[in-house]
Design a protein around this motif. Sequence first.
Motif, PDB file in Angstrom:
ATOM      1  N   ARG A  84       0.824  -1.199   0.000  1.00 42.94           N
ATOM      2  CA  ARG A  84       0.000   0.000   0.000  1.00 42.94           C
ATOM      3  C   ARG A  84       0.861   1.253   0.000  1.00 42.94           C
ATOM      4  NH1 ARG A  84      -4.809   2.470   1.831  1.00 42.94           N
ATOM      5  NH2 ARG A  84      -4.243   4.061   3.352  1.00 42.94           N
ATOM      6  N   GLU A  85       1.938   1.223   0.810  1.00 42.76           N
ATOM      7  CA  GLU A  85       2.814   2.392   0.859  1.00 42.76           C
ATOM      8  C   GLU A  85       3.478   2.633  -0.495  1.00 42.76           C
ATOM      9  OE1 GLU A  85       5.950   2.773   4.058  1.00 42.76           O
ATOM     10  OE2 GLU A  85       4.113   2.493   5.229  1.00 42.76           O
ATOM     11  N   GLN A  86       3.949   1.520  -1.089  1.00 36.70           N
ATOM     12  CA  GLN A  86       4.587   1.664  -2.397  1.00 36.70           C
ATOM     13  C   GLN A  86       3.605   2.232  -3.411  1.00 36.70           C
ATOM     14  OE1 GLN A  86       6.327  -1.902  -3.789  1.00 36.70           O
ATOM     15  NE2 GLN A  86       8.083  -1.806  -2.377  1.00 36.70           N
ATOM     16  N   ALA A  87       2.374   1.723  -3.354  1.00 37.59           N
ATOM     17  CA  ALA A  87       1.373   2.212  -4.298  1.00 37.59           C
ATOM     18  C   ALA A  87       1.121   3.706  -4.085  1.00 37.59           C
ATOM     19  CB  ALA A  87       0.074   1.431  -4.134  1.00 37.59           C
ATOM     20  N   LEU A  88       1.104   4.123  -2.788  1.00 37.67           N
ATOM     21  CA  LEU A  88       0.881   5.545  -2.517  1.00 37.67           C
ATOM     22  C   LEU A  88       2.032   6.386  -3.061  1.00 37.67           C
ATOM     23  CD1 LEU A  88      -0.678   5.599   1.053  1.00 37.67           C
ATOM     24  CD2 LEU A  88      -1.725   6.216  -1.121  1.00 37.67           C
ATOM     25  N   ARG A  89       3.285   5.870  -2.897  1.00 34.96           N
ATOM     26  CA  ARG A  89       4.421   6.634  -3.428  1.00 34.96           C
ATOM     27  C   ARG A  89       4.332   6.747  -4.936  1.00 34.96           C
ATOM     28  NH1 ARG A  89       7.591   4.143   0.645  1.00 34.96           N
ATOM     29  NH2 ARG A  89       8.222   2.480  -0.754  1.00 34.96           N
ATOM     30  N   ARG A  90       3.987   5.617  -5.568  1.00 39.78           N
ATOM     31  CA  ARG A  90       3.841   5.662  -7.031  1.00 39.78           C
ATOM     32  C   ARG A  90       2.743   6.640  -7.432  1.00 39.78           C
ATOM     33  NH1 ARG A  90       5.216   1.384 -10.471  1.00 39.78           N
ATOM     34  NH2 ARG A  90       3.155   1.490 -11.430  1.00 39.78           N
ATOM     35  N   LEU A  91       1.656   6.613  -6.644  1.00 36.02           N
ATOM     36  CA  LEU A  91       0.546   7.523  -6.954  1.00 36.02           C
ATOM     37  C   LEU A  91       1.015   8.973  -6.881  1.00 36.02           C
ATOM     38  CD1 LEU A  91      -2.468   7.812  -7.493  1.00 36.02           C
ATOM     39  CD2 LEU A  91      -2.816   7.965  -5.039  1.00 36.02           C
ATOM     40  N   ASP A  92       1.788   9.317  -5.824  1.00 37.59           N
ATOM     41  CA  ASP A  92       2.293  10.691  -5.704  1.00 37.59           C
ATOM     42  C   ASP A  92       3.130  11.060  -6.929  1.00 37.59           C
ATOM     43  OD1 ASP A  92       1.058  11.131  -3.374  1.00 37.59           O
ATOM     44  OD2 ASP A  92       2.786  10.725  -2.086  1.00 37.59           O
ATOM     45  N   ALA A  93       4.067  10.161  -7.262  1.00 31.92           N
ATOM     46  CA  ALA A  93       4.944  10.464  -8.394  1.00 31.92           C
ATOM     47  C   ALA A  93       4.145  10.638  -9.677  1.00 31.92           C
ATOM     48  CB  ALA A  93       5.967   9.332  -8.560  1.00 31.92           C
ATOM     49  N   LEU A  94       3.179   9.735  -9.884  1.00 29.46           N
ATOM     50  CA  LEU A  94       2.405   9.811 -11.127  1.00 29.46           C
ATOM     51  C   LEU A  94       1.511  11.039 -11.161  1.00 29.46           C
ATOM     52  CD1 LEU A  94       1.524   6.067 -11.578  1.00 29.46           C
ATOM     53  CD2 LEU A  94       3.047   7.467 -12.959  1.00 29.46           C
TER      54      LEU A  94
END
Lengths: 110, 247
Positions: B101-111
């Motif tokens: 979930r954390e990784q997905a959130l980081r990816r979401l921020d970057a995207l």
Amino acid sequence: MYAIIGLAIGIGLGILLQPSLPPQLQPYLPIAIVAALDAVFGGFRAYLDAVFDDKVFVVSFISNVLIAALIVWVGDLIGVGSQLSTAVVVVLGIRIFTNVAHIRRKLFHA
Amino acid sequence: MPEPTPAPAPDNAWARIRKDLLKPSRSQLIVAVVLLLFGFAITLQLSGGRDQRYTNLRQDELVAMLDDVQAEARRLEGEITQLEVTRQRLQSGAESSAEAREQALRRLDALELLGGTAPAQGPGIRVTITDRAGKMTPEILLNTVEELRDAGAEVMEVNDAVRLVTDSWFATVDGQLQADGVRLGSTIVIEAIGDPETLSEATRFRGGLVSTIEGERVGGTARVVEVEDLVIDSVVDPETPRFARPG
């Protein structure tokens, strides 16, 4: 009268003091009580038959208790303690019923 | 049942009981003592029997009970082990899903930053181009944006209004410069978030933005300011792709 008072005092003492029996004697007490019950009813029957005698009563009481405990103790030694205590209870129970039946006949003619 | 002695008259029996109750003889004292012991023994048994459940049991019964208890203890220990294994599995599962979930959130921020759907802030530069002669062309602006991207600009904005993303465009419409359909006017401000030094270097090299604009072709002015904390508020609404699907 004294007899009833004595019984009451004994029960009262037991309740008040809350004594604890040494564990070695624990298995023999129930049998001893049944034997004592037998002696008491036998004594009352003798009293009603007007053949009551202090000495006989005391001796029969003590010997009943001791023999009952002794039988159970020997039974425990040879590994049939539970069966022997059952046997003692049955025999004493029959005697108690007989005595009580006799007392009943004396008192109520029935 | 044969009676050992001839029975006294029945009335006699009750009368004797009554008499002995009222005027006890001395021989009753001995009976009283014996009954006292008897009553004492009964209460002894009753009170002792309450808290000593196992004292009257025999050895083989106790052994059987001990076996039962031990078997129960073994069973319960097995259950404990099983439950601990389950707990560990669940814990590691929860940890890994939290990690994902954390990784997905980081990816979401970057995207979101990349796609221009979220506001951004950070260090960067502000390029102010003044074009009084009206000779700016979309090509120069496009080149400028490309240069800044090459220099590592992560988020860019024009005139505090147009977020530059992958499908942004520059064009001249009716003699007016436009970016994504917004008129730019004669003063164009480009804000770019990235390493300020690299970005400002990228605008100053020979043949780059500044020299092009201040050269004879355009004849305008270009000012480059490094900003500690640039805030870019404009966002774009992402369009749902009509043909592309996530692979």
